[in-house]
Design a protein around this motif. Structure first.
Motif, PDB file in Angstrom:
ATOM      1  N   PHE A  50      52.403  49.875-141.684  1.00 54.01           N
ATOM      2  CA  PHE A  50      52.400  50.207-140.096  1.00 54.01           C
ATOM      3  C   PHE A  50      51.275  50.837-139.758  1.00 54.01           C
ATOM      4  O   PHE A  50      50.815  51.895-140.615  1.00 54.01           O
ATOM      5  CB  PHE A  50      53.984  50.820-139.869  1.00 54.01           C
ATOM      6  N   PRO A  51      50.422  50.461-138.616  1.00 54.17           N
ATOM      7  CA  PRO A  51      49.488  51.435-138.243  1.00 54.17           C
ATOM      8  C   PRO A  51      49.661  52.886-138.277  1.00 54.17           C
ATOM      9  O   PRO A  51      50.504  53.443-137.761  1.00 54.17           O
ATOM     10  CB  PRO A  51      48.963  50.815-137.095  1.00 54.17           C
ATOM     11  N   ALA A  52      48.692  53.760-138.759  1.00 54.81           N
ATOM     12  CA  ALA A  52      48.820  55.260-138.657  1.00 54.81           C
ATOM     13  C   ALA A  52      49.112  55.643-137.202  1.00 54.81           C
ATOM     14  O   ALA A  52      48.111  55.191-136.406  1.00 54.81           O
ATOM     15  CB  ALA A  52      47.830  55.891-139.452  1.00 54.81           C
TER      16      ALA A  52
END
Ligand code: IYR
Length: 228
Positions: free
Chosen positions: A8-10
């Motif tokens: 999941f993108p930061a």
């Protein structure tokens, strides 16, 4: 079988105070958006519209089929054609052709505070009209056959993101929904499986543009939410 997944993108590592402040700031920015019915003919770069459509194209949607198409109308000839077709529908809606209005009396009463009628000059004045189409079928490959899911929900959210991005870029918008809108499909050369959902008019407000008092009154949080 599940495909490859990515991490999941930061997300930014905000404190709670920062999150509250940013949510508040986003609300203060969004609350200045109002539908505009008087546009200047000032040109607006095409890239603004391109980025807004890219933003709309990231909307959550059914099975990632991305069941939308945005037909961007910027030429004076096409805008005039849209205006003429839309006004013809609106004259029937408001009963300005001498016939009984297609709109119910209750509907016309609800529109009275906004002061709308069949005249839509802004469809020619505003630099951009974005005709938003919902693809009933097509899937990711746009094969015209694969079933799409939650089409109205998906395209509705995408249109919200389109409008929010245009507002963020400093443009005024109007969601225009002449009914029926079948003429848009022919005018934009779109296929049968696509249903025109709305036209998002985008540009700068005209000098004398106003917002009806009626539109400023928003329901308070206590009314629009319940907490269980
Ligand atoms: N499409 C018409 C009527 C209209 C309907 C609703 I609901 C509005 O919020 C505004 C207008 C028109 O554009 O005049």
């Amino acid at each position: 079988m599940s495909e490859k997944h990515h991490p999941f993108p930061a997300l930014p590592d905000f404190t709670d105070e920062e999150r509250v402040a940013r949510a508040h700031a986003a609300f203060e920015q969004l609350r200045t958006r109002h539908s505009c019915r008087d546009f200047a003919d000032t040109p607006v770069p095409r890239e603004v519209i391109e980025y807004a459509i890219r933003a709309a194209g990231t909307a959550p949607n059914g099975a990632n089929h991305q069941p939308w198409h945005f037909a961007v109308i910027g030429s004076p000839e096409k805008k005039r054609a849209v205006r003429e077709a839309a006004e013809a529908e609106e004259r029937r809606f408001y009963g300005e052709e001498g016939d009984k209005p297609k709109a119910s009396e209750e509907w016309l009463d609800a529109l009275a505070p906004i002061g709308t009628d069949a005249s839509k000059p802004y469809l020619e004045t505003a630099p951009w009209l974005i005709a938003c189409f919902a693809q009933r079928t097509g899937g990711i490959a746009e094969d015209g056959e694969t079933q799409n899911y939650y089409v109205n929900e998906s395209v509705g959210i995408a249109c919200g993101m389109l409008i929010s991005t245009l507002h963020e870029a400093g443009l005024a918008t109007l969601t225009h929904t002449p009914s029926p809108m079948g003429f848009l499909r022919a005018l934009c050369g779109r296929p049968k499986n696509e249903k025109p959902l709305m036209i998002v008019v985008a540009g700068l407000p005209g000098e004398g543009a106003t917002v009806p008092e009626h539109a400023i009154r928003k329901k308070p949080l206590e009314q629009i939410s319940s907490w269980l």
